[in-house]
Design an enzyme around this catalytic site. Sequence first.
Site, PDB file in Angstrom:
ATOM      1  N   SER A   1       0.849  -1.189   0.000  1.00 36.71           N
ATOM      2  CA  SER A   1       0.000   0.000   0.000  1.00 36.71           C
ATOM      3  C   SER A   1       0.880   1.232   0.000  1.00 36.71           C
ATOM      4  O   SER A   1       1.974   1.231   0.590  1.00 36.71           O
ATOM      5  CB  SER A   1      -0.905   0.015   1.240  1.00 36.71           C
TER       6      SER A   1
ATOM      7  N   TYR B   1      -1.831  -0.271  10.258  1.00 31.30           N
ATOM      8  CA  TYR B   1      -1.942  -0.673   8.849  1.00 31.30           C
ATOM      9  C   TYR B   1      -0.674  -0.283   8.090  1.00 31.30           C
ATOM     10  O   TYR B   1      -0.102  -1.095   7.352  1.00 31.30           O
ATOM     11  CB  TYR B   1      -3.168  -0.022   8.208  1.00 31.30           C
TER      12      TYR B   1
END
Length: 269
Positions: free
Chosen positions: A131, A144
Amino acid sequence: MDSKIVLITGGSSGIGKAIGIYLTKKGFTVYGTTRNLKKYPDFTEFQLLEMDVREPQSVNRAIDVLLEKENRLDVLVNNAGVGITGPLEETPNKEILNAFDINFIGPLNVIKSVLPQMRRQGSGLIINITSIAGYMGLPYRGIYSATKGALELITESLRMEIKDFGITCTCLAPGDFATNIAAGRYHAPVNNDSPYKESYGKTLNTIDQDVDKGGDPEEVAKKVLQIINTKNPKVHYKVGALLQKFSIVLKKVLPDTWYEQLLLNHSKK
């Protein structure tokens, strides 16, 4: 040669499903994975295998089924993942560990399971879906970011370890895309008595808006195809809105405190 055999973890929805559909249309033989096959009795886009990336035995069973059918595996797309948001202080350790288990340890479990076959073949490509959030510590998304950043770094290490076997490893970092990730995401509740109530509430709203306004997941699928067709893939790839990709460049050139303020301004807009 017959069509390449591709395995996509987390292939039943979102980005994984988009990649599977796209590669199937391009002539690849695609297998996706899901934790519970019973939830998808009418899934016909490509073949699904049951796999929980957190459980090595589950991973090995699914790989055995695939190899029994195809006798080879050309491409692994490590896509299975989970979102998590919340103030670090108020995020339960159980949820932190689960996020690392799925987003970081999970991909390693699958890699460990497929490497012996790829080594026997003398070829193979592993694409770890990370990501853009993995390039920076984002407020209320620190866990995350950490899981995806860890996967980026381990990709660099693994790539050097397996190079002599004819196997390539790379990672692809998407920005925000319109998927159902928010539905499965753990987010710490916005508590009325929390010192983070106002700040976290605004950030959570911004996160949801960014996902809703995200691009078509097929963009990620096209990038995956480009990587598969590249003779010598790079270590890192990014895909997403220009501003999101540019944010990585800005981190390299701006003073840390200036960049920090940019992130704070965006999260509270």
